[in-house]
Design an enzyme around this catalytic site. Structure first.
Site, PDB file in Angstrom:
ATOM      1  CE  LYS A  82      -7.011  -5.006   3.260  1.00  0.00           C
ATOM      2  NZ  LYS A  82      -6.084  -4.747   4.077  1.00  0.00           N
ATOM      3  CB  SER A 161      -2.333  -5.675   3.385  1.00  0.00           C
ATOM      4  OG  SER A 161      -3.656  -5.446   4.100  1.00  0.00           O
ATOM      5  CB  SER A 185      -3.582  -2.424   6.254  1.00  0.00           C
ATOM      6  OG  SER A 185      -2.308  -3.653   6.555  1.00  0.00           O
TER       7      SER A 185
END
Lengths: 468, 70
Positions: A82, A161, A185
């Site tokens: 990420k 996310s 997330s």
């Protein structure tokens, strides 16, 4: 093995092939780099393909293995991180925000460094909701790389996310990815994209080099095809780190699979499916039938406390402080989602006294959750209340108070581990998910329970067929 | 003051603070959205305040006294 079979093969099996020198780490890296470059933009899953670094790491892995220096099951295995994890070598770290699209931090986050030490091959920095969703976004289009697109339906969201971490694993662009969870997330993109996601105990994985959204809620964890793979990755990234004083010196050793005759004790919070879509409820009931084959299922209750309000207040106050400069300066005007450009101003309305009250209630919440969880292997619940929303729809979020999520509020507020696994499909053909949440530091138990479920189902073996 | 009036008064007081600090940056529709967000935060705060805790109930936080070695 065909290329199609290879890219949807669990890490455990890829590792065997690499260790036995039947699969070259360089070939493996080239395969996934090609897919990241060709398919990444279709899903808005990728910020940066790290081709040069990947091939360098893959060549090193190949040489070491040939010389008999095998490091372990991640040696030579590609992955994506990420894009809130710092990376050296001139690779940008954008936090999903246009404001930082060219920013280079010049060092590796501890999790990235540990994966390098395990021999893993960094192939991409993966897309995410800007600032990990901490500004109050209400729509999928909340990243400078565009809305995260779901491999199961290009009209549906993949997030968030950790949107790119979910879609990249789902679409076979990487065998595993690292995501982060402050509230939802990791479990949300895992559920939306039909992959397995592990949220470790707070303090299990160093946050050093990761963007801070909320210092006391942020956690890093893997998304992969199976619970077993998540355990392999957690073993590599877990551990005490002097650079993150919240990490705890508790060794984690992943056990490959629970014994076939192992029995589990599961709890279900009363009313946990209230507000869920009918298909989510139906699939959850089906999952409970599977779990009853490996253990017992009982209804349990938590005392009546404002769980969502506790965790929401902590998140809002800490995020307001973490991004004070961006908010006060008005730099948030440069964010993608219009609501991210002004919603954070409201957080000046959180009083210090109320934040401290939330922290005091958090202690109560943690004790009560542990009391309920102590006799159980895991609490089980739907991973998400609904299928992934359409790209044009408003995102229902407990963080904003637009939905209730007691499991998420308690699990994140108390820092408890949870794993989400796919458990069926809804009427729009999108995956639904099942979560297992355990006591602090009991990742082994929740992973064993999830592995037992996956040994008796095949949802995790499926992938979308519209991938070429 | 009734409870709804008390909530409204608290929201208006908080919104006045936000407007004073950032009002020049906010269009009317944005201010309306901020008001909705403030209402949510005030409701959450009131839910927290409604729970009584003993004096000994401490915040969950890891503060420790610091001393550089040696």
């Amino acid at each position: 093995m065909s290329a199609d079979g290879l890219v949807f093969t669990p890490v455990r099996r890829l590792a065997e092939l690499v260790r036995e020198r039947r699969l070259s780490p360089v070939t493996l890296a080239e395969t996934f780099l090609e897919r990241l470059e060709r398919l990444g933009s279709r899903y808005n899953a990728v910020v940066t393909v790290t081709r040069e670094r990947a091939l360098e790491q893959a060549r090193r892995a190949e040489g070491e293995i040939a010389a008999g220096r095998y490091r372990g099951p991640l040696h030579g295995i590609p992955y994506g991180a990420k894009d809130l994890l710092a990376t050296s070598g001139g690779i940008p770290t954008t936090w999903g925000a246009a404001l930082f699209k060219d920013r280079v931090l010049g060092f590796d986050a501890t999790a990235v460094r540990k994966l390098e030490e395990a021999g893993a091959v960094l192939c991409a920095k993966l897309a995410m909701v800007e600032l990990a969703g901490g500004m109050g976004y209400r729509q999928p289009n909340a990243s400078f790389t565009g809305p995260g697109v779901n491999p199961w339906s290009r009209d549906a969201w993949s997030g968030g996310s950790s949107s790119g971490s979910g879609s990249a694993v789902s679409a076979g662009l990487v065998p595993f990815a690292i995501g982060s969870e402050t509230w939802g997330s990791i479990l949300s993109p895992a559920g939306n994209c039909g992959v397995t996601g592990l949220r470790p105990t707070y303090g299990r994985v160093s946050r050093h080099g990761a963007m801070a959204l909320c210092w006391t809620l942020d956690k890093l964890g893997p998304l992969a095809r199976t619970a077993d793979d998540c355990g392999l990755v957690l073993e590599a990234i877990a551990g005490c780190d002097p650079a993150d004083p919240t990490t705890v010196d508790r060794p984690f050793r992943h056990e490959p699979a629970p014994a076939a005759d192992r029995r589990f004790r599961f709890g279900v919070l009363a009313g946990v499916t209230d507000g869920c879509e009918p298909a989510v409820r139906e699939n959850f009931e089906g999952s409970l039938e599977v779990l009853r084959r490996v253990g017992t299922v009982e209804t349990v209750t938590l005392p009546d406390l404002p769980y969502d309000d506790i965790t929401r207040t902590i998140l809002g106050a800490e995020a307001a402080s973490a991004f004070e400069d961006l908010i006060e300066s008005g730099a948030i005007r440069g964010l993608t989602a219009p609501e991210d450009r002004y919603t954070p101003y409201a957080r000046d309305a959180i009083l210090a006294k109320d934040y401290v009250k939330a922290l005091r209630l958090r202690s109560v919440m943690a004790r009560e959750a542990d009391r309920v969880l102590a006799p159980l292997d895991a609490l089980v619940a739907p991973g998400r209340a609904a299928e992934a929303p359409p790209l044009t729809a408003e995102v229902r979020s407990a963080i904003r108070g637009a939905a209730r999520d007691v499991m998420g509020a308690v699990g994140n507020g108390a820092g408890l581990p949870a794993v989400a696994v796919p458990n069926g499909f809804g009427p729009r053909g999108l995956p639904t998910s099942l979560q297992f949440m355990g006591r602090a530091w009991e990742e082994g138990r929740v992973l064993a329970a999830a592995a037992a479920y996956q040994a008796r189902t095949d949802w995790h073996e499926r992938h979308a067929d519209d991938l070429e | 003051m009734t409870q709804p009036e008390a909530v409204r008064a608290e929201v208006e007081a908080m919104l006045a603070l936000v407007r004073d600090r950032y009002g020049d940056r906010l269009a009317p529709d944005e201010l309306d959205a901020v008001r909705t967000a403030v209402e949510g935060l005030v409701q959450a705060a009131r839910a927290l305040r409604a729970v009584r805790l003993d004096n000994s109930s401490e915040p969950a936080q890891p503060f420790a006294a610091y001393r550089a070695e040696p």
